[in-house]
Every structure is written in C-alpha cells, then in structure tokens.
Design a protein around this motif. Structure first.
Motif, mmCIF file in Angstrom:
data_model
loop_
_atom_site.group_PDB
_atom_site.id
_atom_site.type_symbol
_atom_site.label_atom_id
_atom_site.label_comp_id
_atom_site.label_asym_id
_atom_site.label_seq_id
_atom_site.Cartn_x
_atom_site.Cartn_y
_atom_site.Cartn_z
ATOM 1 N N THR A 17 0.871 -1.173 0.088
ATOM 2 C CA THR A 17 -0.310 -0.084 0.054
ATOM 3 C C THR A 17 0.460 0.914 0.016
ATOM 4 O OG1 THR A 17 -1.588 1.088 0.847
ATOM 5 C CG2 THR A 17 -0.210 -0.189 2.675
ATOM 6 N N GLN A 18 0.506 2.784 -0.222
ATOM 7 C CA GLN A 18 1.045 3.659 -1.000
ATOM 8 C C GLN A 18 0.380 4.065 0.733
ATOM 9 O OE1 GLN A 18 -0.356 4.628 -4.109
ATOM 10 N NE2 GLN A 18 1.721 5.433 -5.207
ATOM 11 N N ALA A 19 -0.743 3.940 1.378
ATOM 12 C CA ALA A 19 -0.534 4.430 2.968
ATOM 13 C C ALA A 19 0.204 4.476 3.918
ATOM 14 C CB ALA A 19 -2.263 3.488 3.097
ATOM 15 N N ARG A 20 0.729 5.424 4.793
ATOM 16 C CA ARG A 20 1.268 5.294 5.845
ATOM 17 C C ARG A 20 0.894 3.984 6.826
ATOM 18 N NH1 ARG A 20 2.195 9.936 2.876
ATOM 19 N NH2 ARG A 20 4.180 10.611 2.549
ATOM 20 N N ILE A 21 1.997 3.207 7.537
ATOM 21 C CA ILE A 21 0.773 2.849 8.137
ATOM 22 C C ILE A 21 2.036 2.385 9.054
ATOM 23 C CG2 ILE A 21 -1.198 1.471 6.916
ATOM 24 C CD1 ILE A 21 0.266 -0.848 6.498
ATOM 25 N N GLY A 22 2.233 1.992 10.224
ATOM 26 C CA GLY A 22 3.136 1.402 11.085
ATOM 27 C C GLY A 22 4.241 1.997 10.786
ATOM 28 N N LEU A 23 4.299 3.625 11.133
ATOM 29 C CA LEU A 23 5.284 4.421 11.224
ATOM 30 C C LEU A 23 6.203 4.151 12.269
ATOM 31 C CD1 LEU A 23 3.709 7.956 9.966
ATOM 32 C CD2 LEU A 23 4.165 5.773 8.744
ATOM 33 N N GLY A 24 6.275 3.614 13.721
ATOM 34 C CA GLY A 24 6.494 3.443 14.788
ATOM 35 C C GLY A 24 6.771 4.641 15.574
ATOM 36 N N ARG A 25 7.788 4.674 17.053
ATOM 37 C CA ARG A 25 7.616 5.961 17.413
ATOM 38 C C ARG A 25 9.324 6.157 17.630
ATOM 39 N NH1 ARG A 25 3.825 5.436 22.531
ATOM 40 N NH2 ARG A 25 5.110 3.895 22.919
ATOM 41 N N ALA A 26 9.807 7.262 18.028
ATOM 42 C CA ALA A 26 10.579 7.602 18.985
ATOM 43 C C ALA A 26 10.757 8.793 19.748
ATOM 44 C CB ALA A 26 11.619 8.458 17.510
ATOM 45 N N GLY A 27 10.372 7.529 21.171
ATOM 46 C CA GLY A 27 9.914 8.545 21.787
ATOM 47 C C GLY A 27 8.716 8.929 21.899
ATOM 48 N N ASN A 28 8.519 9.881 21.829
ATOM 49 C CA ASN A 28 6.573 10.099 21.452
ATOM 50 C C ASN A 28 6.581 11.008 20.645
ATOM 51 O OD1 ASN A 28 5.753 9.853 24.969
ATOM 52 N ND2 ASN A 28 6.736 12.177 25.055
ATOM 53 N N ALA A 29 7.064 10.926 19.491
ATOM 54 C CA ALA A 29 7.578 11.603 18.405
ATOM 55 C C ALA A 29 7.673 10.018 17.103
ATOM 56 C CB ALA A 29 8.017 12.795 18.165
ATOM 57 N N LEU A 30 7.230 10.492 16.093
ATOM 58 C CA LEU A 30 7.556 9.842 14.249
ATOM 59 C C LEU A 30 8.780 9.636 14.964
ATOM 60 C CD1 LEU A 30 4.642 10.648 12.458
ATOM 61 C CD2 LEU A 30 4.680 8.705 13.169
ATOM 62 N N PRO A 31 9.577 8.487 13.912
ATOM 63 C CA PRO A 31 10.586 8.855 13.808
ATOM 64 C C PRO A 31 11.420 9.515 12.793
ATOM 65 C CG PRO A 31 9.923 5.888 13.998
ATOM 66 C CD PRO A 31 8.938 7.484 14.024
ATOM 67 N N THR A 32 12.937 10.631 12.811
ATOM 68 C CA THR A 32 12.631 11.303 11.958
ATOM 69 C C THR A 32 12.598 11.380 10.486
ATOM 70 O OG1 THR A 32 15.051 11.825 13.153
ATOM 71 C CG2 THR A 32 14.988 12.432 11.424
ATOM 72 N N THR A 33 12.993 9.511 10.086
ATOM 73 C CA THR A 33 12.868 9.202 8.950
ATOM 74 C C THR A 33 11.725 9.453 8.039
ATOM 75 O OG1 THR A 33 14.508 7.284 8.888
ATOM 76 C CG2 THR A 33 12.931 7.384 7.374
ATOM 77 N N ARG A 34 10.092 9.074 9.014
ATOM 78 C CA ARG A 34 8.604 9.493 9.154
ATOM 79 C C ARG A 34 8.994 10.438 8.561
ATOM 80 N NH1 ARG A 34 9.452 4.251 6.397
ATOM 81 N NH2 ARG A 34 9.607 3.005 8.468
ATOM 82 N N VAL A 35 9.387 11.234 9.110
ATOM 83 C CA VAL A 35 8.984 13.195 9.505
ATOM 84 C C VAL A 35 9.037 13.357 7.874
ATOM 85 C CG1 VAL A 35 9.883 15.019 10.398
ATOM 86 C CG2 VAL A 35 9.079 13.492 12.182
ATOM 87 N N LEU A 36 11.015 13.679 8.224
ATOM 88 C CA LEU A 36 11.032 14.036 7.016
ATOM 89 C C LEU A 36 10.623 13.034 5.607
ATOM 90 C CD1 LEU A 36 15.059 13.208 7.488
ATOM 91 C CD2 LEU A 36 13.507 15.220 7.152
ATOM 92 N N GLU A 37 10.033 12.040 5.112
ATOM 93 C CA GLU A 37 9.022 11.845 4.237
ATOM 94 C C GLU A 37 7.815 11.988 4.205
ATOM 95 O OE1 GLU A 37 10.562 6.780 4.487
ATOM 96 O OE2 GLU A 37 8.758 7.124 5.464
ATOM 97 N N PHE A 38 7.202 12.634 5.358
ATOM 98 C CA PHE A 38 5.823 13.463 5.513
ATOM 99 C C PHE A 38 6.251 14.223 4.930
ATOM 100 C CE2 PHE A 38 2.692 16.179 7.183
ATOM 101 C CZ PHE A 38 1.587 15.035 6.524
#
Length: 247
Positions: A17-38
């Motif tokens: 899927t092209q949907a964003r699923i199972g992005l994970g966490r880094a503490g209380n936030a998203l991992p840096t990689t996922r933030v940059l992808e967004f």
C-alpha cells in the motif's frame, strides 16, 4: 536489552500500500525518517498543484496521438493563484472561438486541474489508450487541451463541439501518497449547468501503482456505450446501466 534487533511486523504490509502504516515511534514522536518522508510528500503535493502546465510542449505531444491538431482553450482564471482561489472561474471558458461543431460523436478534453504534473506524466498515455479502446466505434473530435480548468469546463467544450459525449481527463487533487493521479469524468449530452450527478468518474489513474491506462480506457468505453444506450450518464447510468466494470 539495549541494541536488540526487533522484527518489524509492518514491513511486509508496507509493500502492499501507499498508505502510511506502522510508522513507529521515537519517544513521544515519529522517527526522523518518517517525518522527513512526510515533509517530502507534502512538498511534492504542493509543487504538483502550483507548477503550471507547459501547454505548448504538451500540445505537441498530444498532436502525436493522431486525432488531429489539438486545440488549446483557457478558463477565465487569469493565473494559477486566481484559479486556486476562484473555482468558479475555472469552470467557465475564456474563449471557445477555436471550436466549431463537426461530424463527431465524442470529445476528449485534457485538463490540468489541480495537478498539471499528472497530466504531463499520464495524459498522452491515457489519451492513446482511450483511442485504442474506442476503436472505430465513434468519431472522435480533435483533442482539446484546457488550462486552469475544472471539470465543468468540459460541458462548455462539448456543447461547442456538438458532441454526444465528453470525457474530461484531469489532474486530480494531490494527496500525501500520490501527487500525479488522473481522473476521467464522462458526461452524456454535455451542456453548461450539468452537475456532478450527471457525470461518471474513473479515478486514481497513475500506473504502475494506481489504475492502468488500458483498464481505465476499457471502463470508459463501457460507460460511453451504456450512456448512449440509456440516454444519460451519472447516477442513472450507475443504477440502470447494468455494466460490469473493471478496476
């Protein structure tokens, strides 16, 4: 345990899927990689909306399909900024003097819409697939390229050409997963004042991830045949046409 490798149960699902699923966490936030992808996806969507269509280059490509010399029409929106602020102006033609009624059954309008990039990436391929799917069944008018255009502009074009059916191939609103998707809007007996209830839509055309050209074209051909038999398109065709459409 620190440094322990943990299997990601989402990894195989993300490939489907092209949907964003199972992005994970880094503490209380998203991992840096996922933030940059967004952020990159958001930038791509904004660019797709704001970058204007190179109409001259696109007209040349469309002319190579073999339907005759394409005609360029513009809406009353004078700029991309005005087009985005005034959807009503995108539905109205500025000048249709280059169009004249002829001995044609069907017209195809290639419109930039909210993603000129989608039209550049997929418009010519989609047009060629439509021509192949229709074969010799209908007389197709020379293609019309419409800039700063909304779907309803096709109603004015279809009326000016005197065709029974108009298909508007238009760049769809970009999302954060897809910025280059086309939509096809079919209207039987086009004329100004038609509403969305009078149209049939085939969306999400952007191979290889989305709907392919050939499948979209076969669906459009089935809808055109159904509309001509029924004498209407839109909700009536969906309810009464009895069509079994692919994908």
């Amino acid at each position: 345990m620190s440094g322990e490798v943990v299997d990601d149960p989402w990894s195989s699902l993300r490939t489907t899927t092209q949907a964003r699923i199972g992005l994970g966490r880094a503490g209380n936030a998203l991992p840096t990689t996922r933030v940059l992808e967004f952020a990159a996806a958001h930038a791509a969507a904004r660019d797709a909306v704001h970058e204007p269509l190179d109409a001259d280059a696109f007209l040349t490509e469309v002319g190579g399909v073999g339907l005759g010399a394409p005609v360029h029409v513009r809406s009353r929106a004078g700029s991309r900024s005005e087009y985005l602020r005034r959807p009503d102006l995108g539905r109205q033609p500025d000048d249709l003097t280059g169009l004249a009624p002829g001995d044609h059954d069907l017209a195809i309008v290639l419109a930039d819409g909210l993603s000129p990039r989608a039209l550049v990436d997929h418009g010519v391929g989609m047009l060629a697939a439509l021509v192949q799917a229709f074969g010799e069944r209908y007389r197709i008018a020379p293609p019309v390229v419409a800039t700063q255009a909304r779907v309803a502009l096709g109603d004015h074009v279809g009326e000016a050409l005197g065709v029974t059916t108009v298909i508007v191939v238009i760049g769809e609103r970009p999302g954060l997963s897809v910025a280059d998707s086309l939509g096809l809007y079919l209207t039987h007996a086009p004329r100004p004042g038609r509403s969305d209830a009078d149209r049939n839509c085939i969306s999400n055309v952007h191979p290889p991830e989305g709907l392919g050209y050939a499948t979209a074209a076969r669906t459009a051909a089935a809808l055109v045949a159904g509309a001509r038999e029924l004498g209407a398109s839109g909700v009536r065709l969906k309810d009464q046409g009895g069509l079994e459409l692919e994908g």
